[in-house]
Design a protein around this motif. Structure first.
Motif, PDB file in Angstrom:
ATOM      1  N   PHE A 168       0.655  -1.216   0.014  1.00 22.88           N
ATOM      2  CA  PHE A 168       0.099  -0.254   0.099  1.00 22.88           C
ATOM      3  C   PHE A 168       0.891   0.918   0.032  1.00 22.88           C
ATOM      4  CE2 PHE A 168      -1.896   3.453   2.643  1.00 22.88           C
ATOM      5  CZ  PHE A 168      -2.972   3.653   1.945  1.00 22.88           C
ATOM      6  N   THR A 169       1.824   1.274   0.814  1.00 19.15           N
ATOM      7  CA  THR A 169       2.864   2.611   0.853  1.00 19.15           C
ATOM      8  C   THR A 169       3.617   2.860  -0.374  1.00 19.15           C
ATOM      9  OG1 THR A 169       2.867   2.078   3.220  1.00 19.15           O
ATOM     10  CG2 THR A 169       4.449   3.534   2.459  1.00 19.15           C
ATOM     11  N   ASP A 170       4.097   1.601  -0.953  1.00 17.20           N
ATOM     12  CA  ASP A 170       4.895   1.772  -2.047  1.00 17.20           C
ATOM     13  C   ASP A 170       3.925   2.483  -3.150  1.00 17.20           C
ATOM     14  OD1 ASP A 170       7.087   0.814  -1.106  1.00 17.20           O
ATOM     15  OD2 ASP A 170       7.000  -0.834  -1.831  1.00 17.20           O
ATOM     16  N   ALA A 171       2.793   1.885  -3.297  1.00 19.54           N
ATOM     17  CA  ALA A 171       1.818   2.057  -4.523  1.00 19.54           C
ATOM     18  C   ALA A 171       1.336   3.893  -4.239  1.00 19.54           C
ATOM     19  CB  ALA A 171       0.443   1.340  -4.440  1.00 19.54           C
ATOM     20  N   LEU A 172       0.981   4.294  -2.926  1.00 16.51           N
ATOM     21  CA  LEU A 172       0.718   5.335  -2.537  1.00 16.51           C
ATOM     22  C   LEU A 172       1.615   6.317  -2.901  1.00 16.51           C
ATOM     23  CD1 LEU A 172      -1.410   7.187  -1.125  1.00 16.51           C
ATOM     24  CD2 LEU A 172      -0.485   6.679   1.029  1.00 16.51           C
ATOM     25  N   ARG A 173       2.931   6.148  -2.745  1.00 16.18           N
ATOM     26  CA  ARG A 173       4.220   7.034  -3.042  1.00 16.18           C
ATOM     27  C   ARG A 173       4.093   7.359  -4.324  1.00 16.18           C
ATOM     28  NH1 ARG A 173       7.723   3.730  -1.667  1.00 16.18           N
ATOM     29  NH2 ARG A 173       7.680   4.336   0.616  1.00 16.18           N
ATOM     30  N   ARG A 174       4.003   6.212  -5.218  1.00 17.15           N
ATOM     31  CA  ARG A 174       3.991   6.371  -6.593  1.00 17.15           C
ATOM     32  C   ARG A 174       2.751   7.081  -7.173  1.00 17.15           C
ATOM     33  NH1 ARG A 174       6.169  -0.091  -6.863  1.00 17.15           N
ATOM     34  NH2 ARG A 174       8.244   0.572  -6.113  1.00 17.15           N
ATOM     35  N   GLU A 175       1.611   7.097  -6.630  1.00 18.93           N
ATOM     36  CA  GLU A 175       0.559   7.905  -6.992  1.00 18.93           C
ATOM     37  C   GLU A 175       0.986   9.304  -6.870  1.00 18.93           C
ATOM     38  OE1 GLU A 175      -3.192   6.385  -5.609  1.00 18.93           O
ATOM     39  OE2 GLU A 175      -3.014   4.435  -6.898  1.00 18.93           O
ATOM     40  N   LEU A 176       1.297   9.691  -5.698  1.00 22.67           N
ATOM     41  CA  LEU A 176       1.590  11.006  -5.170  1.00 22.67           C
ATOM     42  C   LEU A 176       2.616  11.507  -5.882  1.00 22.67           C
ATOM     43  CD1 LEU A 176       1.429  10.480  -1.203  1.00 22.67           C
ATOM     44  CD2 LEU A 176      -0.138  11.822  -2.837  1.00 22.67           C
ATOM     45  N   ASN A 177       3.829  10.800  -6.520  1.00 22.91           N
ATOM     46  CA  ASN A 177       4.809  11.131  -7.156  1.00 22.91           C
ATOM     47  C   ASN A 177       4.313  11.720  -8.403  1.00 22.91           C
ATOM     48  OD1 ASN A 177       6.976  10.774  -5.392  1.00 22.91           O
ATOM     49  ND2 ASN A 177       7.444   8.938  -6.092  1.00 22.91           N
ATOM     50  N   ASP A 178       3.309  10.930  -9.080  1.00 22.74           N
ATOM     51  CA  ASP A 178       2.764  11.123 -10.227  1.00 22.74           C
ATOM     52  C   ASP A 178       1.846  12.415 -10.243  1.00 22.74           C
ATOM     53  OD1 ASP A 178       1.768  10.218 -12.969  1.00 22.74           O
ATOM     54  OD2 ASP A 178      -0.378  10.287 -12.231  1.00 22.74           O
ATOM     55  N   GLU A 179       1.366  12.621  -9.130  1.00 22.18           N
ATOM     56  CA  GLU A 179       0.451  13.935  -8.910  1.00 22.18           C
ATOM     57  C   GLU A 179       1.380  14.942  -8.736  1.00 22.18           C
ATOM     58  OE1 GLU A 179      -2.611  13.481  -5.794  1.00 22.18           O
ATOM     59  OE2 GLU A 179      -2.758  11.568  -6.604  1.00 22.18           O
TER      60      GLU A 179
END
Length: 332
Positions: A168-179
């Motif tokens: 969850f944390t890895d996926a969330l970090r990547r989504e926030l990076n994309d934003e």
């Protein structure tokens, strides 16, 4: 986007699971650094006592009784921080629960409750905190474990929750990076830590639960969490042994599988278990940073992460000392 985090002395920090172990150690360390604190847990008596002691030492602090497995409780926690302090700069999803027992023996209800606390508590905390952090920037810190990389038998569902937290944390970090969101997302991965964790865990076995050596100091985890609150970090391990376990699990999984009996024995004491109230479904007997472990060590690996310059100086001094000794020997 470059993420900029405030010094701790200018921060308001939210910490879940703040009445014992890592959460309490982090609150105490952050208080010494001048941070405002919002502390959350289920035990109101200990929360109130902790806040009172912090305020007597000059710290601005607030407590909110919170069951992290209930989204409405977590949302109330965030709203209370905003109303009292105008917001928060770091949110630490620390609350967690242990459970010893073979996967086939533990009830579905207990497995689900463990997931509510360990995993959904992180999900609720993260998604709630981000509504505020994405506007002003800050740090989101999630407590995983060495069990995020290494699956322990008879702590099977606990390991599963920690694997889920990492994903969850890895996926969330990547989504926030994309934003391009101005939020640092850190996964903290402690090895065995000398907290009351085993005393509060639910135990289906016939023996007292045991954390295998080496057992590291909760203060080491607190230092690492506060490092991530000031300096964006992706993931941080506490304890070199935990880091090695993750490496071995990836490189030699078959060999690790063959040691399952040893791993089970290392997690159980020879003595019969004492009957006590666990904290899976209700608040535990909180208020202590450390547990009853006989030997708790400080982590040199973690010290090197937190203060790499000091570690280089120590290594350099040792090297100079060895060189000087060799030179004297050759001179003789």
């Amino acid at each position: 986007m470059k993420i900029s985090l405030k010094p701790l002395s200018q921060q308001t920090i939210v910490i879940t699971g703040a009445t014992n172990g890592i959460g309490l150690a982090t609150a105490q360390a952050a208080a010494k650094r001048g941070a405002n604190l919002v502390l959350a847990a289920r035990n109101e008596e200990v929360l109130a006592k902790t806040v009172r002691e912090l305020e007597e030492s000059g710290v601005r602090a607030l407590y909110v009784v919170t069951d992290v497995g209930r989204r409405e409780d977590v949302e109330r926690l965030a709203q209370s921080a905003i109303e009292h302090f105008g917001g928060f700069d770091t949110w630490v999803n620390n609350a967690g629960q242990g459970l010893w027992g073979r996967l086939e023996e533990v009830t579905d209800e207990d497995h689900r409750r463990l997931f509510d606390i360990n995993f959904w508590g992180v999900v609720y905390g993260s998604t709630t905190a981000l509504r505020h952090l994405k506007k002003q920037g800050g740090a989101l810190i999630n407590l995983g474990s060495v069990a995020s990389d290494f699956a322990f038998p008879i702590q099977g569902m606990y390991s599963t929750t920690k694997h889920a937290i990492k994903g969850f944390t890895d996926a969330l970090r990547r989504e926030l990076n994309d934003e391009g969101a101005p939020v640092s997302v850190t996964l903290i991965q402690p090895a065995a830590i000398g907290t009351p964790f085993a005393l509060h865990a639910k135990n289906y076995t016939e023996n007292e639960a045991n954390l295998p050596q080496p057992i590291y100091a909760p203060e080491d985890v607190a230092r690492t969490i506060l490092l991530a609150a000031e300096q964006p970090r992706r993931a941080l391990h506490i304890g070199g042994a935990g880091k090695l376990m993750g490496i071995f699990s990836r490189l030699t999984p078959g060999l690790v599988d063959t040691t399952s009996s040893f791993m089970i024995k290392s997690q159980l004491k020879p003595e019969p278990k004492r009957h006590r109230q666990d904290s899976l479904w209700q608040a535990g007997q909180d208020g202590q940073v450390r547990g009853d472990q006989s030997f708790i060590r400080r982590s040199g690996y973690t010290a090197a992460i937190v203060n790499p310059l000091a570690s280089l100086l120590v290594v350099g001094a040792v090297g100079v000392g060895i060189g000087f000794a060799v030179w004297n020997k050759l001179k003789d």
